[in-house]
Design a protein around this motif. Structure first.
Motif, mmCIF file in Angstrom:
data_model
loop_
_atom_site.group_PDB
_atom_site.id
_atom_site.type_symbol
_atom_site.label_atom_id
_atom_site.label_comp_id
_atom_site.label_asym_id
_atom_site.label_seq_id
_atom_site.Cartn_x
_atom_site.Cartn_y
_atom_site.Cartn_z
ATOM 1 N N HIS A 1 -13.963 -23.770 3.051
ATOM 2 C CA HIS A 1 -12.653 -23.848 2.406
ATOM 3 C C HIS A 1 -11.517 -23.454 3.344
ATOM 4 O O HIS A 1 -10.479 -22.969 2.918
ATOM 5 C CB HIS A 1 -12.605 -23.086 1.080
ATOM 6 N N ALA B 1 -16.678 -35.779 -7.372
ATOM 7 C CA ALA B 1 -16.377 -37.148 -6.945
ATOM 8 C C ALA B 1 -14.982 -37.563 -7.410
ATOM 9 O O ALA B 1 -14.489 -37.103 -8.437
ATOM 10 C CB ALA B 1 -17.423 -38.108 -7.510
ATOM 11 N N MET C 1 -17.096 -44.721 -10.558
ATOM 12 C CA MET C 1 -16.043 -44.023 -9.844
ATOM 13 C C MET C 1 -16.531 -43.539 -8.490
ATOM 14 O O MET C 1 -15.769 -43.415 -7.545
ATOM 15 C CB MET C 1 -15.575 -42.823 -10.671
ATOM 16 N N MET D 1 -20.015 -25.798 -2.406
ATOM 17 C CA MET D 1 -18.650 -25.949 -1.890
ATOM 18 C C MET D 1 -18.344 -27.401 -1.540
ATOM 19 O O MET D 1 -17.792 -27.698 -0.500
ATOM 20 C CB MET D 1 -18.459 -25.069 -0.663
ATOM 21 N N LYS D 2 -18.773 -28.304 -2.427
ATOM 22 C CA LYS D 2 -18.400 -29.710 -2.216
ATOM 23 C C LYS D 2 -17.541 -30.138 -3.396
ATOM 24 O O LYS D 2 -17.812 -29.751 -4.532
ATOM 25 C CB LYS D 2 -19.645 -30.606 -2.157
ATOM 26 N N PRO D 3 -16.510 -30.936 -3.136
ATOM 27 C CA PRO D 3 -15.644 -31.363 -4.245
ATOM 28 C C PRO D 3 -16.373 -32.327 -5.182
ATOM 29 O O PRO D 3 -17.340 -32.981 -4.783
ATOM 30 C CB PRO D 3 -14.484 -32.056 -3.534
ATOM 31 N N MET E 1 -10.214 -28.092 -4.321
ATOM 32 C CA MET E 1 -11.218 -29.080 -4.743
ATOM 33 C C MET E 1 -12.622 -28.631 -4.362
ATOM 34 O O MET E 1 -13.580 -28.840 -5.119
ATOM 35 C CB MET E 1 -10.905 -30.445 -4.123
ATOM 36 N N ASN E 2 -12.749 -28.030 -3.165
ATOM 37 C CA ASN E 2 -14.075 -27.561 -2.743
ATOM 38 C C ASN E 2 -14.598 -26.469 -3.674
ATOM 39 O O ASN E 2 -15.798 -26.397 -3.940
ATOM 40 C CB ASN E 2 -14.013 -27.049 -1.296
ATOM 41 N N PHE E 3 -13.691 -25.626 -4.154
ATOM 42 C CA PHE E 3 -14.061 -24.610 -5.156
ATOM 43 C C PHE E 3 -14.201 -25.205 -6.559
ATOM 44 O O PHE E 3 -14.568 -24.500 -7.492
ATOM 45 C CB PHE E 3 -12.979 -23.520 -5.215
ATOM 46 N N LEU F 1 -11.604 -29.593 5.631
ATOM 47 C CA LEU F 1 -10.439 -29.840 4.772
ATOM 48 C C LEU F 1 -9.886 -31.245 4.967
ATOM 49 O O LEU F 1 -8.756 -31.531 4.582
ATOM 50 C CB LEU F 1 -9.331 -28.809 5.046
ATOM 51 N N VAL G 1 -7.403 -29.317 -0.832
ATOM 52 C CA VAL G 1 -8.832 -29.534 -0.565
ATOM 53 C C VAL G 1 -9.661 -28.251 -0.757
ATOM 54 O O VAL G 1 -10.742 -28.316 -1.347
ATOM 55 C CB VAL G 1 -9.050 -30.190 0.817
ATOM 56 N N PRO G 2 -9.169 -27.078 -0.317
ATOM 57 C CA PRO G 2 -9.915 -25.859 -0.685
ATOM 58 C C PRO G 2 -10.082 -25.722 -2.194
ATOM 59 O O PRO G 2 -11.167 -25.366 -2.673
ATOM 60 C CB PRO G 2 -9.060 -24.717 -0.118
ATOM 61 N N ARG H 1 -15.516 -38.234 -1.219
ATOM 62 C CA ARG H 1 -15.518 -36.773 -1.233
ATOM 63 C C ARG H 1 -16.253 -36.150 -0.053
ATOM 64 O O ARG H 1 -16.264 -34.930 0.082
ATOM 65 C CB ARG H 1 -16.143 -36.264 -2.529
#
Lengths: 292, 167
Positions: free
Chosen positions: B45, A5, B1, A1-3, A41-43, B64, A38-39, B23
């Protein structure tokens, strides 16, 4: 669950932000409150290469209370509407609506304009904008255009916003004095996405409806303004029978899709039932507004 | 990046110089870079609220928000609640006395949620309190004791805020 880069850009002002979105039109994404982005992105449902963080642009934060309209900066947080931002029916209506938006901490950070640009079919502000004829100010480097809500929302999570544009302000016309408003939403748990919602305004003369606004949310790929029902209400008495008839018209006119949260038939019936309740609420408020 | 940023965070009045990728969430940064592991991560999330902290006084999901976004902001976490001598904050005391926690995983989030909301409105009625604590997930204590604890804490905080009566 991390976005994944991404590169991070934080513009100092709107002009710089507009330059950044123009330079990154292919793979950039605006970050406002981030409570939906952001959720995603986390997914890793969203993987923008570049995030342009406009959350610090104070010029876009805050409500301008003008005599004929509210001018709402796109970065105004939901929580701003916990208290009336203006006297009169519109300010009261926005207080009724905001309590249904997610939960308290989400409302502290999420923004009015971000919600409109996300264009979730079950988003409360999208219904407000559609039902009340809001106008969106879309700016790009050296240009700007005003887009009415009916042209802004194009479907689920889809708007008229171009990749080089930023939604900067939303203008909502004030409602006449003595307008009654109703907002009713149904969700399985407090704070969940709505299965359906209804927004109404009524202007009465005696007990006769002189004008009406009717909107439904969560029952189509975007919020709906129900103009045929509005026309049918004018001249009718503000009675439960009238509202039941309006609810039936809504059931006949909508074709919601079913999902694990509710079947299509259930949602169709819910939309009609919520509209009846919202009309009753608006009528009661309109009577109170006239008598005071 | 994958550029990294040197940023300065203000957490509970202390300054932390950290080096982060954009991030990195504020929650991960608080835990991994600042060593403040009181902020817990559940769902990552925005649903469970275990990671709730205050950013410039606003109760916010720190999963978030990216750490790079909050340079210059005042951040408050559960570590800042108790007095330096260990005296518990009224919210902590009330959660203890009213059994507002069992496993305790969600507790930091509930404490910070309640802190932010009670500062904004010290006089919330029960309906408002129920609405508020529905923001966060607790899967073992049950919400009734949390409601009782927050209500008791609100009473204590109001009493503390008032000047002592004349003898």
């Amino acid at each position: 669950m991390k976005p994944a880069a991404f590169a991070y850009l934080k513009p100092e002002n709107l002009a710089e932000a507009l330059q950044f979105v123009a330079d990154n039109a292919d793979d950039g994404k605006l970050l406002a409150g981030g409570q939906s982005l952001v959720p995603a992105m986390n997914f890793r449902l969203a993987r923008p290469e570049t995030l342009i963080d406009i959350s610090g642009l104070e010029a876009l934060d805050g409500v301008n209370d003008r005599p004929e309209a509210l001018s709402i900066g796109a970065l105004t947080r939901h929580a701003t509407f916990h208290k009336p931002v203006s006297d009169g029916a519109l300010g009261r209506l926005l207080v009724k609506v905001v309590g249904h938006i997610a939960h308290y901490p989400i409302r502290q950070r999420g923004t009015f304009g971000g919600s409109l640009c996300h264009a979730d079919p079950a988003a409360e502000w999208c219904l407000v904008a559609t039902a009340l004829d809001a106008t969106m100010r879309l700016e790009s480097s050296g240009d700007a255009r005003d887009v009415p809500a009916e042209a802004f929302f194009r479907g689920s999570f889809t708007t008229a916003l171009e990749p080089n544009e930023i939604l900067t302000r939303i203008t909502i016309p004030k409602l006449p004095d003595a307008t009654g408003t109703g907002f009713v939403e149904f969700a399985r748990r407090k704070g969940d996405f709505a299965l359906a919602m209804a927004l109404t305004t009524l202007h009465l003369e005696g007990n006769t409806i002189r004008s009406a606004r009717v909107g439904l949310g969560g029952v189509a790929d975007r919020a709906l303004r129900m103009t045929e029902i509005e026309a049918a209400l004018v001249g009718k008495p503000a009675t439960p029978e009238t509202f039941v008839t309006a609810g039936q018209m809504a059931r006949d006119q909508i074709s919601p899709r079913g999902d694990i949260h509710g079947s299509a038939e259930y949602r169709r019936d819910l939309g009609g039932a919520l509209l009846e309740r919202a009309l009753a609420e608006a009528a009661e408020e309109a009577r109170g507004a006239v008598s005071t | 990046m994958s550029d990294r940023h040197d940023i300065t965070l203000r957490v509970n009045g202390a300054t932390h110089h950290v080096n982060v990728e954009p991030r990195y969430s504020l929650a991960d940064t608080l835990r991994d870079a600042c060593g403040l592991t009181g902020t817990h991560l559940g769902c990552e999330h925005g649903v469970c609220g275990a990671c709730t902290v205050l950013i410039d006084g606003r109760a916010t999901r720190s999963c978030l928000v990216f750490a790079v976004q909050v340079e210059g902001s005042e951040i408050e976490t559960v570590e800042g609640l108790a007095e330096p001598d260990g005296t518990l904050h009224p919210l902590q005391q009330a959660f203890w006395e009213h059994h507002g926690l069992q496993c305790g995983f969600c507790t930091p989030g509930f404490l910070m949620l309640a802190l932010g909301a009670l500062r904004e409105n010290p006089d919330m009625d029960d309906e408002e309190l129920r609405d508020l604590i529905a923001s966060n997930l607790c899967r073992c204590t049950g919400y009734q004791n949390i409601l009782t604890a927050v209500r008791a804490a609100a009473d204590m905080m109001r009493a503390k805020a008032q000047p002592a009566p004349n003898p």
